[in-house]
Motif scaffolding. Structure first.
Motif, PDB file in Angstrom:
ATOM      1  N   ARG A 221      67.767  52.476 -37.285  1.00 62.14           N
ATOM      2  CA  ARG A 221      68.716  53.358 -36.584  1.00 62.14           C
ATOM      3  C   ARG A 221      68.604  54.799 -37.054  1.00 62.14           C
ATOM      4  NH1 ARG A 221      74.094  49.429 -36.617  1.00 62.14           N
ATOM      5  NH2 ARG A 221      73.634  48.302 -34.666  1.00 62.14           N
ATOM      6  N   THR A 222      68.137  55.026 -38.272  1.00 62.23           N
ATOM      7  CA  THR A 222      67.995  56.398 -38.780  1.00 62.23           C
ATOM      8  C   THR A 222      66.731  57.086 -38.264  1.00 62.23           C
ATOM      9  OG1 THR A 222      66.731  55.811 -40.775  1.00 62.23           O
ATOM     10  CG2 THR A 222      69.134  55.667 -40.911  1.00 62.23           C
ATOM     11  N   LEU A 223      65.892  56.350 -37.524  1.00 56.54           N
ATOM     12  CA  LEU A 223      64.579  56.870 -37.127  1.00 56.54           C
ATOM     13  C   LEU A 223      64.493  57.236 -35.651  1.00 56.54           C
ATOM     14  CD1 LEU A 223      62.349  54.282 -39.036  1.00 56.54           C
ATOM     15  CD2 LEU A 223      62.930  56.615 -39.763  1.00 56.54           C
ATOM     16  N   THR A 224      65.609  57.237 -34.945  1.00 58.27           N
ATOM     17  CA  THR A 224      65.554  57.355 -33.487  1.00 58.27           C
ATOM     18  C   THR A 224      65.639  58.785 -32.965  1.00 58.27           C
ATOM     19  OG1 THR A 224      67.941  56.921 -33.384  1.00 58.27           O
ATOM     20  CG2 THR A 224      66.468  55.034 -33.119  1.00 58.27           C
ATOM     21  N   ASP A 225      65.737  59.796 -33.839  1.00 55.42           N
ATOM     22  CA  ASP A 225      65.705  61.185 -33.381  1.00 55.42           C
ATOM     23  C   ASP A 225      64.316  61.502 -32.835  1.00 55.42           C
ATOM     24  OD1 ASP A 225      68.266  61.440 -34.186  1.00 55.42           O
ATOM     25  OD2 ASP A 225      67.883  62.825 -35.849  1.00 55.42           O
ATOM     26  N   ASP A 226      64.267  62.220 -31.728  1.00 55.97           N
ATOM     27  CA  ASP A 226      62.992  62.470 -31.056  1.00 55.97           C
ATOM     28  C   ASP A 226      61.975  63.196 -31.929  1.00 55.97           C
ATOM     29  OD1 ASP A 226      63.703  61.166 -28.770  1.00 55.97           O
ATOM     30  OD2 ASP A 226      64.227  62.973 -27.631  1.00 55.97           O
ATOM     31  N   GLU A 227      62.433  64.149 -32.746  1.00 51.15           N
ATOM     32  CA  GLU A 227      61.470  64.912 -33.538  1.00 51.15           C
ATOM     33  C   GLU A 227      60.748  64.040 -34.551  1.00 51.15           C
ATOM     34  OE1 GLU A 227      63.807  66.983 -37.169  1.00 51.15           O
ATOM     35  OE2 GLU A 227      64.424  67.670 -35.185  1.00 51.15           O
ATOM     36  N   ASP A 236      55.031  53.688 -35.059  1.00 46.25           N
ATOM     37  CA  ASP A 236      54.606  52.296 -35.193  1.00 46.25           C
ATOM     38  C   ASP A 236      55.803  51.344 -35.227  1.00 46.25           C
ATOM     39  OD1 ASP A 236      52.023  53.123 -35.213  1.00 46.25           O
ATOM     40  OD2 ASP A 236      51.521  52.368 -37.195  1.00 46.25           O
ATOM     41  N   VAL A 237      56.773  51.642 -36.074  1.00 46.32           N
ATOM     42  CA  VAL A 237      57.879  50.689 -36.222  1.00 46.32           C
ATOM     43  C   VAL A 237      58.780  50.694 -34.991  1.00 46.32           C
ATOM     44  CG1 VAL A 237      57.829  50.738 -38.744  1.00 46.32           C
ATOM     45  CG2 VAL A 237      59.331  52.321 -37.525  1.00 46.32           C
ATOM     46  N   LEU A 238      58.995  51.856 -34.379  1.00 50.14           N
ATOM     47  CA  LEU A 238      59.793  51.880 -33.160  1.00 50.14           C
ATOM     48  C   LEU A 238      59.040  51.215 -32.008  1.00 50.14           C
ATOM     49  CD1 LEU A 238      61.504  55.404 -33.202  1.00 50.14           C
ATOM     50  CD2 LEU A 238      62.373  53.212 -34.032  1.00 50.14           C
ATOM     51  N   GLY A 239      57.710  51.299 -32.051  1.00 46.09           N
ATOM     52  CA  GLY A 239      56.904  50.632 -31.028  1.00 46.09           C
ATOM     53  C   GLY A 239      57.071  49.130 -31.058  1.00 46.09           C
ATOM     54  N   SER A 240      57.321  48.573 -32.250  1.00 47.46           N
ATOM     55  CA  SER A 240      57.542  47.125 -32.337  1.00 47.46           C
ATOM     56  C   SER A 240      58.852  46.732 -31.669  1.00 47.46           C
ATOM     57  CB  SER A 240      57.538  46.685 -33.805  1.00 47.46           C
ATOM     58  OG  SER A 240      58.665  47.191 -34.499  1.00 47.46           O
ATOM     59  N   LEU A 241      59.765  47.694 -31.520  1.00 47.57           N
ATOM     60  CA  LEU A 241      61.016  47.434 -30.815  1.00 47.57           C
ATOM     61  C   LEU A 241      60.853  47.617 -29.310  1.00 47.57           C
ATOM     62  CD1 LEU A 241      63.572  49.290 -33.118  1.00 47.57           C
ATOM     63  CD2 LEU A 241      62.653  46.979 -33.334  1.00 47.57           C
ATOM     64  N   ALA A 242      59.943  48.521 -28.928  1.00 44.75           N
ATOM     65  CA  ALA A 242      59.719  48.763 -27.506  1.00 44.75           C
ATOM     66  C   ALA A 242      59.074  47.556 -26.838  1.00 44.75           C
ATOM     67  CB  ALA A 242      58.843  49.995 -27.322  1.00 44.75           C
ATOM     68  N   GLU A 255      69.740  46.001 -31.113  1.00 43.52           N
ATOM     69  CA  GLU A 255      70.745  46.739 -31.892  1.00 43.52           C
ATOM     70  C   GLU A 255      70.283  48.140 -32.277  1.00 43.52           C
ATOM     71  OE1 GLU A 255      72.845  44.770 -34.926  1.00 43.52           O
ATOM     72  OE2 GLU A 255      72.582  42.757 -34.072  1.00 43.52           O
ATOM     73  N   VAL A 256      69.117  48.546 -31.760  1.00 37.91           N
ATOM     74  CA  VAL A 256      68.593  49.889 -32.027  1.00 37.91           C
ATOM     75  C   VAL A 256      68.294  50.555 -30.687  1.00 37.91           C
ATOM     76  CG1 VAL A 256      66.814  51.258 -33.170  1.00 37.91           C
ATOM     77  CG2 VAL A 256      67.559  49.070 -34.180  1.00 37.91           C
ATOM     78  N   THR A 257      68.936  51.668 -30.399  1.00 35.42           N
ATOM     79  CA  THR A 257      68.781  52.336 -29.108  1.00 35.42           C
ATOM     80  C   THR A 257      67.671  53.377 -29.177  1.00 35.42           C
ATOM     81  OG1 THR A 257      71.133  52.041 -28.637  1.00 35.42           O
ATOM     82  CG2 THR A 257      69.940  53.671 -27.317  1.00 35.42           C
ATOM     83  N   LEU A 258      66.613  53.149 -28.420  1.00 35.81           N
ATOM     84  CA  LEU A 258      65.532  54.124 -28.333  1.00 35.81           C
ATOM     85  C   LEU A 258      65.900  55.208 -27.334  1.00 35.81           C
ATOM     86  CD1 LEU A 258      62.331  51.851 -28.285  1.00 35.81           C
ATOM     87  CD2 LEU A 258      63.455  52.935 -30.236  1.00 35.81           C
ATOM     88  N   SER A 259      65.494  56.439 -27.620  1.00 36.30           N
ATOM     89  CA  SER A 259      65.798  57.562 -26.736  1.00 36.30           C
ATOM     90  C   SER A 259      64.948  57.482 -25.471  1.00 36.30           C
ATOM     91  CB  SER A 259      65.503  58.879 -27.454  1.00 36.30           C
ATOM     92  OG  SER A 259      64.092  59.050 -27.597  1.00 36.30           O
ATOM     93  N   PRO A 260      65.358  58.186 -24.397  1.00 33.77           N
ATOM     94  CA  PRO A 260      64.522  58.227 -23.184  1.00 33.77           C
ATOM     95  C   PRO A 260      63.116  58.741 -23.465  1.00 33.77           C
ATOM     96  CG  PRO A 260      66.734  59.031 -22.697  1.00 33.77           C
ATOM     97  CD  PRO A 260      66.661  58.845 -24.193  1.00 33.77           C
ATOM     98  N   ARG A 261      62.984  59.716 -24.374  1.00 32.60           N
ATOM     99  CA  ARG A 261      61.649  60.234 -24.699  1.00 32.60           C
ATOM    100  C   ARG A 261      60.804  59.153 -25.363  1.00 32.60           C
ATOM    101  NH1 ARG A 261      58.302  64.555 -25.508  1.00 32.60           N
ATOM    102  NH2 ARG A 261      57.218  64.727 -27.499  1.00 32.60           N
ATOM    103  N   ALA A 262      61.390  58.412 -26.283  1.00 33.59           N
ATOM    104  CA  ALA A 262      60.645  57.346 -26.961  1.00 33.59           C
ATOM    105  C   ALA A 262      60.210  56.277 -25.967  1.00 33.59           C
ATOM    106  CB  ALA A 262      61.490  56.730 -28.068  1.00 33.59           C
ATOM    107  N   ARG A 263      61.111  55.880 -25.081  1.00 28.19           N
ATOM    108  CA  ARG A 263      60.761  54.853 -24.100  1.00 28.19           C
ATOM    109  C   ARG A 263      59.648  55.333 -23.171  1.00 28.19           C
ATOM    110  NH1 ARG A 263      63.619  50.501 -24.481  1.00 28.19           N
ATOM    111  NH2 ARG A 263      65.664  50.516 -25.501  1.00 28.19           N
TER     112      ARG A 263
END
Length: 452
Positions: A221-227, A236-242, A255-263
């Motif tokens: 959850r601390t890693l979801t800022d776009d920058e 890599d780790v957010l990609g495993s959630l995508a 339980e972790v919300t990815l931003s529109p940019r990340a998606r």
């Protein structure tokens, strides 16, 4: 009147002196790149959009000893990579470096040296970050977690006391440490299975990931800022959630919300990944429509560049020429073999699946030895001596070649190996993603090109 003119002139000079200096827009890089296998060394852009394309990569032109001196236009701090070395370049940097393929040996002096010296300790996501390829694994997760947390604390202390680093850099690198911890936890089940600590079954994986959930979710959850997407291990780790591949990972992702940019980033990367395994007109048309729908122009631009590259690999397109050398060091070009059917095998000494396909490639070559076809094995090893040493220990019947030509990546889109290519007698592409020689379809394709 003369007094007024002098007063105005003095005021103008004072105002000019009070103006802030314009922000720097360049980086001066010089030094030596050692054992890179080529004098044209790619410096890969490593920000968020690199997950989609490579149009921002820079080629550093060196002399025969790897020395270079260049000025780059750069308007904001940016991550790049040279071989296994990750660089953080800031406008105004004046950096002298000596880099090898071992990031631990890198040397930096000048403006920007302190942060890049710190980057020598950057961990590798594909090695499980703090797990270091499994060498830091413990028999149970509690023991592994304790070691990972202690190593992360050491790394944080180094970052906290780093001089010459901006707050922005420390925030990015602090996120890298957090993501490395998360990546270590995510990688634990596969490494534990390799060591025999647990069974690699869907049930056992789900059980372990369910156990890890309380530790993973707060980190992620601390890693979801776009920058933070500019940090490779964060991607890599957010990609495993995508694209979660087990129900337990899917529960964590929920339980972790990815931003529109990340998606959008992961969706664009998925389009590129499909283009790297097969190309046809229908696929290109669908990917173009997707690129037009993107709201982030950096991702759209990279995807369109990849579409242009993929279109050059369609059946019937002219084969893309490139250079390679034989074991004696003699230079060749692919076009030297024009007029015959060509079957190319891109491989490397470190690639297990490549080694497994090699006997099939040579066996197929023997079967077609009287036909108008040339079998060309091309090693992509960047270390020529490593390749030659391997050949001394492994008897080969076919002439062997090695290439570090950037056209393999930018033209043929060689992003994974083994990779096989078929070219017809007119030097046109018959199949840029040809069957492996171990597959019966390979022989059928060759017979078809020979008119048999």
């Amino acid at each position: 009147m003369k007094h007024l003119i002098h007063t105005l002139a003095a005021a103008a000079l004072l105002a000019s002196a009070c103006q802030p200096a314009p922000a720097p827009t360049t980086v001066h890089l010089q030094g030596q790149l050692v054992d890179m296998g080529t004098t044209d060394v790619p410096m890969r852009y490593d920000g968020a959009a690199s997950l989609v394309g490579d149009s921002r990569d820079i080629i550093l032109h060196t002399d025969a000893e790897g020395r270079f001196d260049t000025v780059l236009t750069l308007t904001e701090p940016t991550y790049y990579s040279i071989s296994r070395n990750t660089l953080y370049l800031t406008p105004g940097d004046d950096l002298t470096l000596r880099i090898t393929q071992d990031n631990r040996q890198a040397e930096f002096t000048g403006q920007g040296a302190s942060v890049n010296t710190y980057m020598k300790g950057r961990l590798f996501p594909k090695g499980g970050s703090f797990l270091e390829g499994g060498s830091n694994l413990r028999p149970d997760f509690a023991g592994t977690k304790a070691l990972v947390d202690s190593l992360a604390a050491v790394r944080r202390a180094q970052l906290d006391t780093l001089t010459g680093a901006t707050d922005a850099f420390k925030r990015l690198e602090g996120a890298r440490i957090t993501a490395d911890v998360a990546n270590s936890f995510l990688s634990y089940p596969s490494y534990a299975a390799m060591r025999g600590y647990l069974q690699m079954t869907p049930e056992s994986l789900d059980s372990v990931y369910a156990t890890l959930k309380p530790d993973l979710v707060p980190l992620l959850r601390t890693l979801t800022d776009d920058e933070l997407l500019d940090v490779a291990v964060v991607r890599d780790v957010l990609g495993s959630l995508a694209t979660p591949y087990t129900p337990a990972l899917e529960a964590i992702a929920g339980e972790v919300t990815l931003s529109p940019r990340a998606r959008e980033l992961y969706a664009a990367a998925g389009q590129v990944n499909r283009l790297r395994h097969r190309v046809d007109e229908a696929q290109l048309q669908a990917a173009r429509a997707f690129a037009d729908s993107l709201t982030h122009t950096d991702f759209a631009d990279e995807l369109r560049a990849k579409l242009d590259q993929a279109a050059r690999l369609l059946k019937g397109q002219p084969a893309i020429d490139f250079s390679f050398t034989d074991t004696e060091g003699k230079a060749h070009r692919l076009s030297d073999f024009r007029g015959k059917v060509l079957y190319l095998d891109f491989w490397a000494t470190w690639c297990g699946p490549c080694i497994q396909e090699s006997p099939h490639f040579e066996k197929l070559a023997t079967r077609f030895k009287d036909a108008d076809v040339v079998f060309i094995p091309i090693s992509t090893d960047t270390g020529r001596e490593v390749w030659l040493s391997y050949l001394k220990a492994h008897d080969k019947q076919l002439p062997q070649y090695n290439s570090t030509d950037e056209a393999l990546r930018t033209g043929w889109s060689i992003h994974y190996i083994p990779r096989f290519v078929l070219i017809d007698r007119d030097f046109n592409i018959a199949d840029a993603y040809a069957p492996r020689p171990s597959q019966p379809e390979a022989e059928e394709a060759l017979q078809g090109l020979l008119g048999n």
